[in-house]
Design a protein around this motif. Structure first.
Motif, PDB file in Angstrom:
ATOM      1  N   LYS A  40      29.627 -12.152  27.037  1.00 43.87           N
ATOM      2  CA  LYS A  40      29.793 -13.443  26.347  1.00 43.87           C
ATOM      3  C   LYS A  40      29.131 -13.408  24.979  1.00 43.87           C
ATOM      4  CE  LYS A  40      30.837 -16.738  29.865  1.00 43.87           C
ATOM      5  NZ  LYS A  40      30.672 -15.914  31.098  1.00 43.87           N
ATOM      6  N   ASN A  41      29.922 -13.659  23.949  1.00 47.42           N
ATOM      7  CA  ASN A  41      29.422 -13.796  22.570  1.00 47.42           C
ATOM      8  C   ASN A  41      28.524 -12.646  22.128  1.00 47.42           C
ATOM      9  OD1 ASN A  41      29.060 -16.855  23.984  1.00 47.42           O
ATOM     10  ND2 ASN A  41      30.495 -16.624  22.293  1.00 47.42           N
ATOM     11  N   LEU A  42      28.866 -11.458  22.530  1.00 47.03           N
ATOM     12  CA  LEU A  42      28.058 -10.290  22.174  1.00 47.03           C
ATOM     13  C   LEU A  42      28.077 -10.074  20.661  1.00 47.03           C
ATOM     14  CD1 LEU A  42      26.500  -7.710  22.819  1.00 47.03           C
ATOM     15  CD2 LEU A  42      28.656  -6.607  23.349  1.00 47.03           C
ATOM     16  N   THR A  43      26.894 -10.105  20.063  1.00 45.19           N
ATOM     17  CA  THR A  43      26.780  -9.935  18.617  1.00 45.19           C
ATOM     18  C   THR A  43      25.647  -8.974  18.320  1.00 45.19           C
ATOM     19  OG1 THR A  43      27.504 -12.198  18.294  1.00 45.19           O
ATOM     20  CG2 THR A  43      26.455 -11.140  16.419  1.00 45.19           C
ATOM     21  N   LYS A  44      25.897  -8.046  17.401  1.00 44.90           N
ATOM     22  CA  LYS A  44      24.859  -7.072  17.059  1.00 44.90           C
ATOM     23  C   LYS A  44      25.031  -6.662  15.605  1.00 44.90           C
ATOM     24  CE  LYS A  44      21.849  -3.756  17.391  1.00 44.90           C
ATOM     25  NZ  LYS A  44      20.429  -4.034  17.573  1.00 44.90           N
ATOM     26  N   SER A  45      23.954  -6.699  14.861  1.00 46.91           N
ATOM     27  CA  SER A  45      24.057  -6.157  13.506  1.00 46.91           C
ATOM     28  C   SER A  45      22.869  -5.242  13.227  1.00 46.91           C
ATOM     29  CB  SER A  45      24.130  -7.289  12.478  1.00 46.91           C
ATOM     30  OG  SER A  45      23.178  -8.274  12.784  1.00 46.91           O
ATOM     31  N   PHE A  46      23.096  -4.310  12.313  1.00 48.21           N
ATOM     32  CA  PHE A  46      22.020  -3.435  11.856  1.00 48.21           C
ATOM     33  C   PHE A  46      21.684  -3.865  10.441  1.00 48.21           C
ATOM     34  CE2 PHE A  46      24.091  -0.829  15.074  1.00 48.21           C
ATOM     35  CZ  PHE A  46      22.995  -0.491  15.843  1.00 48.21           C
ATOM     36  N   GLY A  47      20.542  -4.492  10.250  1.00 48.63           N
ATOM     37  CA  GLY A  47      20.194  -5.022   8.940  1.00 48.63           C
ATOM     38  C   GLY A  47      21.259  -6.021   8.523  1.00 48.63           C
ATOM     39  N   ASP A  48      21.864  -5.766   7.364  1.00 50.03           N
ATOM     40  CA  ASP A  48      22.876  -6.693   6.863  1.00 50.03           C
ATOM     41  C   ASP A  48      24.264  -6.376   7.411  1.00 50.03           C
ATOM     42  OD1 ASP A  48      20.891  -7.797   5.404  1.00 50.03           O
ATOM     43  OD2 ASP A  48      21.322  -6.658   3.583  1.00 50.03           O
ATOM     44  N   SER A  67      33.694 -11.509  23.509  1.00 44.00           N
ATOM     45  CA  SER A  67      33.642 -12.059  24.860  1.00 44.00           C
ATOM     46  C   SER A  67      34.806 -11.536  25.678  1.00 44.00           C
ATOM     47  CB  SER A  67      33.734 -13.587  24.832  1.00 44.00           C
ATOM     48  OG  SER A  67      32.677 -14.121  24.104  1.00 44.00           O
ATOM     49  N   PHE A  68      34.511 -11.038  26.849  1.00 43.41           N
ATOM     50  CA  PHE A  68      35.590 -10.680  27.775  1.00 43.41           C
ATOM     51  C   PHE A  68      35.028 -10.501  29.172  1.00 43.41           C
ATOM     52  CE2 PHE A  68      33.929  -6.615  26.365  1.00 43.41           C
ATOM     53  CZ  PHE A  68      33.948  -5.824  27.498  1.00 43.41           C
ATOM     54  N   ASP A  69      35.914 -10.535  30.165  1.00 47.62           N
ATOM     55  CA  ASP A  69      35.509 -10.316  31.556  1.00 47.62           C
ATOM     56  C   ASP A  69      36.197  -9.076  32.090  1.00 47.62           C
ATOM     57  OD1 ASP A  69      34.008 -12.566  31.588  1.00 47.62           O
ATOM     58  OD2 ASP A  69      35.546 -13.828  32.522  1.00 47.62           O
ATOM     59  N   GLY A 105      24.138 -13.352  22.629  1.00 47.14           N
ATOM     60  CA  GLY A 105      25.122 -13.185  23.681  1.00 47.14           C
ATOM     61  C   GLY A 105      24.484 -12.698  24.965  1.00 47.14           C
ATOM     62  N   ALA A 106      25.335 -12.504  25.986  1.00 50.68           N
ATOM     63  CA  ALA A 106      24.832 -12.102  27.288  1.00 50.68           C
ATOM     64  C   ALA A 106      25.835 -11.180  27.964  1.00 50.68           C
ATOM     65  CB  ALA A 106      24.610 -13.342  28.154  1.00 50.68           C
ATOM     66  N   ILE A 107      25.311 -10.208  28.694  1.00 50.66           N
ATOM     67  CA  ILE A 107      26.167  -9.333  29.480  1.00 50.66           C
ATOM     68  C   ILE A 107      25.681  -9.416  30.918  1.00 50.66           C
ATOM     69  CG2 ILE A 107      27.087  -7.009  29.729  1.00 50.66           C
ATOM     70  CD1 ILE A 107      25.949  -6.464  26.900  1.00 50.66           C
ATOM     71  N   THR A 108      26.567  -9.740  31.832  1.00 49.56           N
ATOM     72  CA  THR A 108      26.158  -9.781  33.231  1.00 49.56           C
ATOM     73  C   THR A 108      27.009  -8.841  34.061  1.00 49.56           C
ATOM     74  OG1 THR A 108      27.642 -11.616  33.687  1.00 49.56           O
ATOM     75  CG2 THR A 108      25.373 -12.183  33.130  1.00 49.56           C
ATOM     76  N   LEU A 109      26.393  -8.341  35.116  1.00 46.42           N
ATOM     77  CA  LEU A 109      27.096  -7.484  36.071  1.00 46.42           C
ATOM     78  C   LEU A 109      26.889  -8.095  37.446  1.00 46.42           C
ATOM     79  CD1 LEU A 109      28.505  -4.859  37.003  1.00 46.42           C
ATOM     80  CD2 LEU A 109      26.289  -3.748  36.917  1.00 46.42           C
ATOM     81  N   GLY A 110      27.972  -8.487  38.085  1.00 45.42           N
ATOM     82  CA  GLY A 110      27.874  -9.125  39.395  1.00 45.42           C
ATOM     83  C   GLY A 110      26.991 -10.365  39.364  1.00 45.42           C
ATOM     84  N   GLY A 111      27.046 -11.111  38.250  1.00 41.25           N
ATOM     85  CA  GLY A 111      26.295 -12.354  38.151  1.00 41.25           C
ATOM     86  C   GLY A 111      24.878 -12.201  37.623  1.00 41.25           C
ATOM     87  N   GLN A 112      24.329 -10.984  37.662  1.00 37.42           N
ATOM     88  CA  GLN A 112      22.964 -10.737  37.171  1.00 37.42           C
ATOM     89  C   GLN A 112      23.033 -10.178  35.750  1.00 37.42           C
ATOM     90  OE1 GLN A 112      20.220 -11.306  39.218  1.00 37.42           O
ATOM     91  NE2 GLN A 112      21.770 -12.174  40.591  1.00 37.42           N
ATOM     92  N   PRO A 113      22.007 -10.442  34.923  1.00 39.32           N
ATOM     93  CA  PRO A 113      21.964  -9.790  33.611  1.00 39.32           C
ATOM     94  C   PRO A 113      21.996  -8.268  33.807  1.00 39.32           C
ATOM     95  CG  PRO A 113      20.287 -11.477  33.765  1.00 39.32           C
ATOM     96  CD  PRO A 113      20.878 -11.349  35.128  1.00 39.32           C
ATOM     97  N   ILE A 114      22.799  -7.593  33.009  1.00 46.14           N
ATOM     98  CA  ILE A 114      22.997  -6.156  33.230  1.00 46.14           C
ATOM     99  C   ILE A 114      21.682  -5.411  32.991  1.00 46.14           C
ATOM    100  CG2 ILE A 114      23.652  -5.430  30.903  1.00 46.14           C
ATOM    101  CD1 ILE A 114      26.002  -3.918  32.274  1.00 46.14           C
ATOM    102  N   ASP A 115      21.368  -4.477  33.875  1.00 44.11           N
ATOM    103  CA  ASP A 115      20.139  -3.689  33.751  1.00 44.11           C
ATOM    104  C   ASP A 115      20.314  -2.349  34.455  1.00 44.11           C
ATOM    105  OD1 ASP A 115      17.680  -2.592  33.619  1.00 44.11           O
ATOM    106  OD2 ASP A 115      16.601  -4.329  34.423  1.00 44.11           O
ATOM    107  N   PRO A 116      20.508  -1.291  33.690  1.00 41.78           N
ATOM    108  CA  PRO A 116      20.776   0.022  34.293  1.00 41.78           C
ATOM    109  C   PRO A 116      19.652   0.476  35.221  1.00 41.78           C
ATOM    110  CG  PRO A 116      21.120   0.062  31.921  1.00 41.78           C
ATOM    111  CD  PRO A 116      20.489  -1.249  32.233  1.00 41.78           C
ATOM    112  N   LYS A 117      18.445  -0.076  35.062  1.00 37.17           N
ATOM    113  CA  LYS A 117      17.345   0.378  35.909  1.00 37.17           C
ATOM    114  C   LYS A 117      17.455  -0.196  37.309  1.00 37.17           C
ATOM    115  CE  LYS A 117      13.999   0.934  32.226  1.00 37.17           C
ATOM    116  NZ  LYS A 117      14.085  -0.209  31.298  1.00 37.17           N
TER     117      LYS A 117
END
Lengths: 262, 247, 254
Positions: free
Chosen positions: B10-18, B26-28, B61-73
């Motif tokens: 959802k609303n994933l946004t990322k910038s490096f400096g400017d 956003s997608f499922d 933004g937010a990324i979830t996997l199976g309802g939980q915030p995604i966390d590879p650990k």
């Protein structure tokens, strides 16, 4: 970009704190403990340094003049070491015969520390300039040969093939492929070499000399003049740092082709 | 395919400096879906992937996997990249079972799963070989088998077949489809190769150039096994190509 | 094409064995094929089957252990600027600028500066690198480095250009672009080209003739003349049919 500047500002700030902490500890130690018998305060060292900029240490030479004497020796020894080291390094890396003859001899000479040459140099050349040049030369030479040799060994045979395919002969391929691909290695060797030369000149001067920055330290020791010893040590450190910066700058200019980005 | 949402971005946004790289994406992804992501060369796909794996912090933004915030650990996520990162000092079998041992899966189950995946990708004969003894294609199989052995909830693949020759790619792609169908894993597969995307996916997400947005989402319900010369296949392939073409 | 066309390469019963302590390795065995003037021939085959070795033999970097290779009536006995090479990894002189790389060949052969600069500029323009003449290769992308490699090979104006999987390391889209570029370049500056690849799409897109090679030891398995109109469409039925046929035949070479 902003973040980077901020980070750089931060680390500069902490570096300054580190230096300031040492100076304060030093001052406090000298003032309030028995360390004061052994050390001058930083301020005294600084004052003496300023004084010796225009007044002689020993008979007639000021601090910058002593430094100039030492630097001149280093420049001569280092230049000779560079020329001989690069030639021998490349020859060993590119020609089997030279490698077979020189490598065992070189491997024997290589672990000998440059100060070990001092007695021999004095016996062979007396206590004049030649002996000092020789010691400095030996100090730089070894590092430059080792690195240049490694560089000449790793020249990409495919790139030589490319040059031949484009019509280059052996000599052209040597100058257009072998030499340029060795340059970064030569530079690495020269950087280390220059700093070992700078160390060697001090060692050489401390043993037998009547001038030079190394001699000012020995003289300080003989007269029990702590402050003079410290002035010498700090001058050595600053000049050593400047030499290293100079080499890095030269590398950046000469090896422009390796720099990515803008 | 179930309607249950597995991954939600959802609303994933990322910038490096400017420099804005990812712009409000956003997608499922549904459970057991095979999603291919394609975009023009130099679009922010690496940044996108690194955000999914939490290698980068995202700005918004937010990324979830199976309802939980995604966390590879904490969650069971597997990756396959272009480099065949096998552990040289372990045999093929040990490489494949490595992830299971770390996760303390009991020996019996581990044994079964490893045998199963090795069988599908045809590595059974090579169980006791070391990576150095294998060809590039075999190594790629080891990596794929290792990823599937842990039965991940989500499998992320970044152009895993980029350097392989075409013929081999077909074989490996078929094996991948086979594994995916028997395990029920959700797959996100990133590639530059449009034909590959059409061949593999249930759905294709087409990205724009930087700042990266989603240009279009195309459902791909061509019947499997697919044929690259079928008119429908070519039609979809050309459709995607027209969306991306910069060359 | 008429029967009287000039033969540029003749491979006659060529074989190559690499001898080593670990054992002898027969890589090429009884290889026979011809390449004619201004023809674009693709050597196509699976995996590591000695395709690069064939190019090394043609270019003279290696010599055959059996048979002989004749290029323009002369037996190949060593590298020569008459035969240019474009490599898989770019192999540029990283310490020289784009211009210095491209003019390297003519310079080595003593072409005066003014003439060789003009010639290099012509090929730099042709590969679309106008404006990058004074850049060092590290600053260029993979595709652009490969363009420099192509310009460098053409600037020597060789009678034959060998290309060894030049786009193997590029992503699929950049590869399409480069294939179109090679097509355009070889239309503008017609040369005899031998192009090695393991990508059937690339082979069909570029070739006048495709030579399918047997896997180790390498020899000719089958030849295809490709007479689809250019520029070719990757998704036309004829293109895909030929691709399917070639990949099926390739399975038989393994």
């Amino acid at each position: 970009m902003k973040i980077k500047l901020k980070e750089m500002g931060n680390s500069l700030f902490f570096s300054l704190i580190g230096i300031a902490a040492i100076l304060i500890l030093w001052t406090l130690g000298v003032k309030f403990t028995s360390v004061g018998l052994l050390l001058p305060t930083p301020l005294e060292v600084l004052q003496r340094m300023a004084y010796t900029f225009s007044n002689a240490i020993g008979r007639e030479l000021t601090l910058p003049m002593h430094l100039a004497v030492s630097l001149r020796r280093v420049v001569i020894g280092f230049s000779l070491a560079s020329v001989c080291g690069v030639v021998l390094g490349i020859a060993m890396g590119r020609f089997r015969m030279v490698e077979a003859v020189c490598k065992p001899l070189f491997e024997l000479v290589r672990p000998i520390p440059s100060v070990a040459w001092i007695p021999l140099a004095i016996v062979w050349f007396g206590i004049g300039e030649t002996a000092k040049t020789f010691i400095i030369f030996m100090a730089g030479f070894v590092n430059i040969v080792v690195n240049t040799y490694a560089g000449a060994k790793q020249v990409d045979e495919n790139m030589l093939g490319v040059a031949y395919m484009l019509g280059a002969n052996e000599i052209q391929a040597f100058f257009h492929v072998v030499i340029p691909s060795c340059v970064p290695y030569i530079f690495a060797g020269m950087q280390v070499g220059l700093s070992t030369c700078w160390m060697a000149v001090l060692a050489a001067e401390m043993v037998s000399s009547t001038e030079g920055i190394g001699w000012t330290i020995t003289a300080g020791q003989e007269n029990g003049d702590m402050t003079q010893i410290f002035v010498g040590i700090i001058a050595i450190a600053v000049v050593g740092l400047l030499l290293a910066v100079l080499m890095r700058w030269a590398e950046r200019v000469l090896c422009r082709w390796r720099v990515r980005g803008k | 395919m179930s309607e249950e949402v597995m991954v939600s971005v959802k609303n994933l946004t990322k910038s490096f400096g400017d420099l804005l790289v990812l712009d409000d994406i956003s997608f499922d992804v549904k459970k057991h879906e095979f999603l291919c992501i394609v975009g023009p060369t130099g679009c922010g796909k690496t940044t996108f992937l690194n955000s999914l794996t939490k290698l980068y912090d995202i700005d918004r933004g937010a990324i979830t996997l199976g309802g939980q915030p995604i966390d590879p650990k904490k969650q069971n996520i597997a990756y396959i990249f272009q480099e065949y990162s096998t552990m040289e000092w372990l045999t093929v079998e040990e490489n494949i079972s490595y992830g299971l041992r770390i996760k303390h899966v009991d020996k019996q189950t581990a044994r079964q799963r490893v045998d199963h995946v090795m069988n599908i990708v045809g590595l059974s004969k090579y169980a006791n070989y070391y990576p150095r003894q294998l060809s590039a294609s075999m190594l790629q199989r080891v990596v794929i088998a290792r990823a599937f052995a842990v039965e991940p909830e989500l499998l992320l693949m970044d152009e895993p077949y980029g350097q392989l020759d075409l013929q081999l790619k077909y074989h490996l792609e078929d094996e991948l489809i086979n594994l995916w169908q028997t395990t029920g894993t959700t797959v996100i597969f990133i590639t530059h190769n449009i034909e590959e995307a059409v061949y593999l996916s249930d759905r294709i997400l087409v990205l724009t150039n930087k700042p990266t947005k989603i240009k279009q989402s195309l459902t791909n319900d061509l019947p499997r096994p697919r044929k690259v010369s079928a008119p429908d296949f070519i039609k979809l392939r050309n459709e995607v190509t027209d969306l991306i073409k910069w060359w | 094409m008429s029967e009287t066309r000039k033969t540029v390469i003749e491979c006659k019963h060529v074989s190559k064995t690499f001898y080593s302590m670990a054992g002898d390795n027969l890589v090429v065995s009884d290889l026979n094929f011809n390449v004619y003037e201004n023809e674009f021939v693709v050597l196509f085959g699976p995996g590591q089957c000695g395709k690069s070795t064939i190019l090394n033999l043609i270019s003279g970097l290696e010599s055959p252990t059996g048979g002989e290779i004749v290029v323009s009536g002369e037996k190949v006995s060593g590298p020569s600027p008459k035969r240019g090479m474009v490599y898989q990894t770019t192999n540029l002189f990283m310490w020289y600028t784009v211009m210095q790389n491209v003019e390297f060949g003519p310079k080595m052969q003593g072409v005066p500066k003014k003439i060789r600069r003009e010639r290099a500029q012509k090929y730099i323009d042709l590969v679309g690198l106008n404006g990058f003449e004074n850049q060092f290769p590290v600053k260029l992308s993979g595709g652009m480095q490969q363009r420099v490699g192509i310009a460098r090979a053409y600037a020597n104006e060789p009678e034959l250009i060998c290309m060894d999987e030049p786009f193997g390391h590029l992503d699929a889209q950049t590869r399409y672009l480069m294939e179109e570029e090679v097509e355009r370049i070889s239309n503008t500056a017609r040369r005899t080209v031998v192009f090695v690849t393991n990508n059937a799409e690339e082979a069909i897109y570029l070739a006048d003739r495709i030579i399918l090679l047997h896997n180790c030891p390498t020899s000719v398995h089958k030849e295809y003349t490709v007479d689809l109109p250019r520029p070719r469409d990757y998704t036309s039925p004829e293109f895909l049919a030929l691709r399917e046929q070639i990949t099926a035949d390739m399975d038989n070479t393994l």
